[in-house]
Design a protein around this motif. Structure first.
Motif, PDB file in Angstrom:
ATOM      1  N   ASP A   1     -42.447   5.630  60.562  1.00  0.00           N
ATOM      2  CA  ASP A   1     -42.505   6.378  61.718  1.00  0.00           C
ATOM      3  C   ASP A   1     -41.789   7.676  61.663  1.00  0.00           C
ATOM      4  OD1 ASP A   1     -42.532   7.421  64.267  1.00  0.00           O
ATOM      5  OD2 ASP A   1     -42.393   5.464  65.203  1.00  0.00           O
ATOM      6  N   SER A   2     -42.814   8.846  61.409  1.00  0.00           N
ATOM      7  CA  SER A   2     -42.120  10.032  61.331  1.00  0.00           C
ATOM      8  C   SER A   2     -42.124  10.987  62.945  1.00  0.00           C
ATOM      9  CB  SER A   2     -42.762  10.995  60.374  1.00  0.00           C
ATOM     10  OG  SER A   2     -44.072  11.297  60.603  1.00  0.00           O
ATOM     11  N   ILE A   3     -42.775  10.160  64.036  1.00  0.00           N
ATOM     12  CA  ILE A   3     -42.836  10.898  65.307  1.00  0.00           C
ATOM     13  C   ILE A   3     -41.713  10.690  65.848  1.00  0.00           C
ATOM     14  CG2 ILE A   3     -44.651  10.933  67.120  1.00  0.00           C
ATOM     15  CD1 ILE A   3     -45.797  12.033  64.408  1.00  0.00           C
ATOM     16  N   GLY A   4     -41.496   9.522  66.185  1.00  0.00           N
ATOM     17  CA  GLY A   4     -40.007   9.360  67.094  1.00  0.00           C
ATOM     18  C   GLY A   4     -40.221   8.937  68.161  1.00  0.00           C
ATOM     19  N   LYS A   5     -39.759   9.820  69.152  1.00  0.00           N
ATOM     20  CA  LYS A   5     -39.631   9.433  70.892  1.00  0.00           C
ATOM     21  C   LYS A   5     -40.707   8.748  71.409  1.00  0.00           C
ATOM     22  CE  LYS A   5     -38.465  11.525  75.170  1.00  0.00           C
ATOM     23  NZ  LYS A   5     -37.990  12.695  75.852  1.00  0.00           N
ATOM     24  N   THR A   6     -42.147   9.264  71.110  1.00  0.00           N
ATOM     25  CA  THR A   6     -43.336   8.663  71.730  1.00  0.00           C
ATOM     26  C   THR A   6     -43.986   7.537  70.962  1.00  0.00           C
ATOM     27  OG1 THR A   6     -44.868  10.342  70.519  1.00  0.00           O
ATOM     28  CG2 THR A   6     -43.944  11.141  72.504  1.00  0.00           C
ATOM     29  N   THR A   7     -43.317   7.177  69.750  1.00  0.00           N
ATOM     30  CA  THR A   7     -44.019   6.036  68.912  1.00  0.00           C
ATOM     31  C   THR A   7     -43.345   5.043  68.709  1.00  0.00           C
ATOM     32  OG1 THR A   7     -43.488   7.485  67.024  1.00  0.00           O
ATOM     33  CG2 THR A   7     -45.860   7.665  67.988  1.00  0.00           C
ATOM     34  N   TYR A   8     -41.827   5.121  68.661  1.00  0.00           N
ATOM     35  CA  TYR A   8     -41.077   4.078  68.405  1.00  0.00           C
ATOM     36  C   TYR A   8     -41.310   2.604  68.960  1.00  0.00           C
ATOM     37  CZ  TYR A   8     -38.127   3.752  72.573  1.00  0.00           C
ATOM     38  OH  TYR A   8     -37.578   3.411  73.807  1.00  0.00           O
ATOM     39  N   GLN A   9     -41.554   2.775  70.239  1.00  0.00           N
ATOM     40  CA  GLN A   9     -41.951   1.627  70.821  1.00  0.00           C
ATOM     41  C   GLN A   9     -43.085   0.961  70.444  1.00  0.00           C
ATOM     42  OE1 GLN A   9     -39.748   0.079  73.247  1.00  0.00           O
ATOM     43  NE2 GLN A   9     -40.783  -1.605  72.721  1.00  0.00           N
ATOM     44  N   SER A  10     -44.150   1.492  70.105  1.00  0.00           N
ATOM     45  CA  SER A  10     -45.460   1.146  69.500  1.00  0.00           C
ATOM     46  C   SER A  10     -45.316   0.577  68.082  1.00  0.00           C
ATOM     47  CB  SER A  10     -46.672   1.867  69.549  1.00  0.00           C
ATOM     48  OG  SER A  10     -46.339   2.970  68.653  1.00  0.00           O
ATOM     49  N   SER A  11     -44.266   1.182  67.476  1.00  0.00           N
ATOM     50  CA  SER A  11     -43.946   0.793  66.033  1.00  0.00           C
ATOM     51  C   SER A  11     -43.128  -0.704  66.152  1.00  0.00           C
ATOM     52  CB  SER A  11     -42.880   1.763  65.445  1.00  0.00           C
ATOM     53  OG  SER A  11     -43.610   2.994  65.493  1.00  0.00           O
ATOM     54  N   ILE A  12     -42.290  -0.619  67.221  1.00  0.00           N
ATOM     55  CA  ILE A  12     -41.657  -1.913  67.215  1.00  0.00           C
ATOM     56  C   ILE A  12     -42.610  -3.360  67.610  1.00  0.00           C
ATOM     57  CG2 ILE A  12     -39.972  -3.372  68.766  1.00  0.00           C
ATOM     58  CD1 ILE A  12     -38.130  -0.988  69.056  1.00  0.00           C
TER      59      ILE A  12
ATOM     60  N   GLY B   1     -39.624  -7.950  60.416  1.00  0.00           N
ATOM     61  CA  GLY B   1     -39.937  -6.646  59.972  1.00  0.00           C
ATOM     62  C   GLY B   1     -39.100  -5.552  60.037  1.00  0.00           C
ATOM     63  N   LEU B   2     -39.368  -4.336  59.365  1.00  0.00           N
ATOM     64  CA  LEU B   2     -38.422  -3.354  59.332  1.00  0.00           C
ATOM     65  C   LEU B   2     -39.258  -2.069  59.863  1.00  0.00           C
ATOM     66  CD1 LEU B   2     -35.924  -1.671  57.910  1.00  0.00           C
ATOM     67  CD2 LEU B   2     -37.338  -1.694  55.790  1.00  0.00           C
ATOM     68  N   LEU B   3     -38.576  -1.275  60.727  1.00  0.00           N
ATOM     69  CA  LEU B   3     -39.023   0.045  61.140  1.00  0.00           C
ATOM     70  C   LEU B   3     -38.261   1.220  60.411  1.00  0.00           C
ATOM     71  CD1 LEU B   3     -40.263   2.154  63.337  1.00  0.00           C
ATOM     72  CD2 LEU B   3     -38.477   1.273  64.827  1.00  0.00           C
ATOM     73  N   VAL B   4     -38.991   2.031  59.876  1.00  0.00           N
ATOM     74  CA  VAL B   4     -38.232   3.040  59.074  1.00  0.00           C
ATOM     75  C   VAL B   4     -38.684   4.243  59.918  1.00  0.00           C
ATOM     76  CG1 VAL B   4     -38.236   4.331  56.930  1.00  0.00           C
ATOM     77  CG2 VAL B   4     -38.949   1.841  56.972  1.00  0.00           C
ATOM     78  N   CYS B   5     -37.610   4.826  60.759  1.00  0.00           N
ATOM     79  CA  CYS B   5     -37.622   5.827  61.409  1.00  0.00           C
ATOM     80  C   CYS B   5     -37.442   7.201  60.452  1.00  0.00           C
ATOM     81  CB  CYS B   5     -36.768   6.118  62.684  1.00  0.00           C
ATOM     82  SG  CYS B   5     -36.874   4.668  63.718  1.00  0.00           S
ATOM     83  N   PHE B   6     -38.278   7.738  59.969  1.00  0.00           N
ATOM     84  CA  PHE B   6     -37.765   9.091  59.072  1.00  0.00           C
ATOM     85  C   PHE B   6     -38.060  10.457  59.520  1.00  0.00           C
ATOM     86  CE2 PHE B   6     -42.191   8.032  57.876  1.00  0.00           C
ATOM     87  CZ  PHE B   6     -42.710   9.123  57.397  1.00  0.00           C
ATOM     88  N   GLY B   7     -38.512  10.608  60.812  1.00  0.00           N
ATOM     89  CA  GLY B   7     -38.516  11.744  61.178  1.00  0.00           C
ATOM     90  C   GLY B   7     -38.662  11.792  62.831  1.00  0.00           C
ATOM     91  N   THR B   8     -38.682  12.864  63.480  1.00  0.00           N
ATOM     92  CA  THR B   8     -38.471  12.872  65.102  1.00  0.00           C
ATOM     93  C   THR B   8     -39.557  14.147  65.315  1.00  0.00           C
ATOM     94  OG1 THR B   8     -36.454  14.293  64.897  1.00  0.00           O
ATOM     95  CG2 THR B   8     -36.208  11.836  65.264  1.00  0.00           C
ATOM     96  N   ALA B   9     -40.639  14.269  65.156  1.00  0.00           N
ATOM     97  CA  ALA B   9     -41.418  15.170  65.529  1.00  0.00           C
ATOM     98  C   ALA B   9     -41.816  15.412  66.754  1.00  0.00           C
ATOM     99  CB  ALA B   9     -42.857  15.241  64.855  1.00  0.00           C
ATOM    100  N   SER B  10     -41.757  14.234  67.700  1.00  0.00           N
ATOM    101  CA  SER B  10     -41.961  14.246  69.192  1.00  0.00           C
ATOM    102  C   SER B  10     -40.470  14.019  69.886  1.00  0.00           C
ATOM    103  CB  SER B  10     -42.687  12.830  69.424  1.00  0.00           C
ATOM    104  OG  SER B  10     -41.943  11.884  69.632  1.00  0.00           O
ATOM    105  N   GLY B  11     -39.360  14.231  69.024  1.00  0.00           N
ATOM    106  CA  GLY B  11     -38.125  13.980  69.615  1.00  0.00           C
ATOM    107  C   GLY B  11     -37.449  12.819  69.266  1.00  0.00           C
ATOM    108  N   PRO B  12     -36.120  12.832  69.454  1.00  0.00           N
ATOM    109  CA  PRO B  12     -35.118  11.877  68.941  1.00  0.00           C
ATOM    110  C   PRO B  12     -35.529  10.411  69.500  1.00  0.00           C
ATOM    111  CG  PRO B  12     -33.813  13.719  69.624  1.00  0.00           C
ATOM    112  CD  PRO B  12     -35.142  13.813  70.158  1.00  0.00           C
ATOM    113  N   VAL B  13     -35.133   9.418  68.667  1.00  0.00           N
ATOM    114  CA  VAL B  13     -35.569   7.959  69.123  1.00  0.00           C
ATOM    115  C   VAL B  13     -34.425   7.606  70.053  1.00  0.00           C
ATOM    116  CG1 VAL B  13     -35.924   5.452  68.449  1.00  0.00           C
ATOM    117  CG2 VAL B  13     -36.699   7.446  67.118  1.00  0.00           C
TER     118      VAL B  13
END
Length: 323
Positions: A213-224, A231-243
């Motif tokens: 997930d390189s998007i961050g704020k708007t996608t982290y919940q759907s990622s989880i 499973g493993l969530l890899v947050c490698f970017g924050t294009a929409s804002g910090p997680v």
């Protein structure tokens, strides 16, 4: 005279200025490099806005490719060598610069400068995501956000070489076409489909072992919500804002999940590991196993417009500054 993009205050694209600079001669452990191409990355906007702190005034940009014009004492490179790099110090948005030789990577003759500028950061990021973060095996299925982006296009191609299937998210049908063309097996248009629901449908309810997930704020919940048990969530970017902060109990309730926030710098800090990852990337590029499409080219003096396009989502795939 050499020129560079510099900024004296954080803010929008308008804070960037095209200025003449004095470059000087390299000191011990340094080289003077003449850029042939410079990379344009979303991370550049983080420095400009202040999300990533930098001492001001400052240059901008962390990725470039070019030819060494002069070397200081204690440097293994020579004048005339082709090189590429990614990482600090800031200042790649320039026609020439002084650069610590320790950050440079030799560039094979078979790889064009603009290809290097478009792929050194993205390619090394793809390399560590696929080769270091999680022991992926042929037959695995993973979720990748922003599948039509610069990293996304390289990631899906490289994953296919490893036998890994990619479920990619995109914002439009146009970008869905790009993702499929690069090997994305399943594409989810998140503007009209629920990502987690589609992932469960594709994986027969199991979910995926890894989400990138390189998007961050708007996608982290759907990622989880898309992850399989443990499973493993890899947050490698924050294009929409910090997680936002993630409550540990949520990870337990969702299946004893793991979260990591990696940075490329920590995967190329060791010269031997950097050389290994760069070697694998360059081998794929020279053999034609990885294709690189540069869809946007700008003059360095037009960096303001380039950043506006980048932040508005008008860019598809890789962008470079031509020198």
């Amino acid at each position: 005279m050499a020129h560079a993009i510099r900024f004296a205050e954080t803010g929008g694209p308008e804070v960037m200025r095209w200025e003449p600079i004095e470059v000087g001669e390299p000191g011990p452990g340094q080289v003077r490099i003449r850029h042939e191409a410079v990379g344009l990355n979303f991370a550049d906007t983080y420095f400009r806005t202040g999300l990533y702190p930098a001492a001001l005034p400052a240059g901008l940009g962390v990725e470039g490719a070019g030819v060494i014009e002069a070397v200081g004492p204690g440097v293994d490179f020579a004048a005339g060598d082709r090189v590429t790099y990614t990482g600090s110090p800031l200042g790649a948005y320039s026609t020439e610069r002084i650069m610590p030789a320790e950050h440079l990577i030799a560039l094979p003759a078979g790889i064009a400068f603009d290809t290097a500028a478009a792929t050194t950061m993205r390619g090394l990021t793809t390399a560590y995501l696929l080769r270091r973060i999680h022991p992926l095996r042929a037959g695995d299925t993973v979720l990748l956000h922003a599948a039509a982006g610069g990293v996304g296009q390289l990631f899906t191609q490289w994953a296919k070489l490893l036998g890994v299937s990619v479920i990619g998210t995109v914002s439009s049908e146009e970008k869905a076409t790009v993702a499929r063309a690069n090997g994305c097996e399943h594409v989810v248009v998140y503007t009209r489909e629920d990502v987690a629901t589609r992932v469960r449908e594709i994986t027969d309810g199991v979910g995926v072992p890894v989400v990138y997930d390189s998007i961050g704020k708007t996608t982290y919940q759907s990622s989880i919500d898309s992850l399989a048990r443990r499973g493993l969530l890899v947050c490698f970017g924050t294009a929409s804002g910090p997680v936002p902060p993630i409550e540990p109990m949520q990870l337990a309730v969702k299946g004893s999940l793991f979260v990591t926030r990696p940075a490329l710098a920590d995967y190329i800090a060791d010269p031997a590991e950097r050389a290994e990852l760069a070697g694998e990337l360059h081998d794929h590029l020279t053999a034609g196993r990885l294709r690189v499409e540069i869809n946007q080219r700008y003059e360095l003096a037009d960096a303001v417009q380039a950043h506006r396009d980048l932040e508005a989502g008008r860019s598809v795939g890789a962008s470079v500054f031509a020198i």
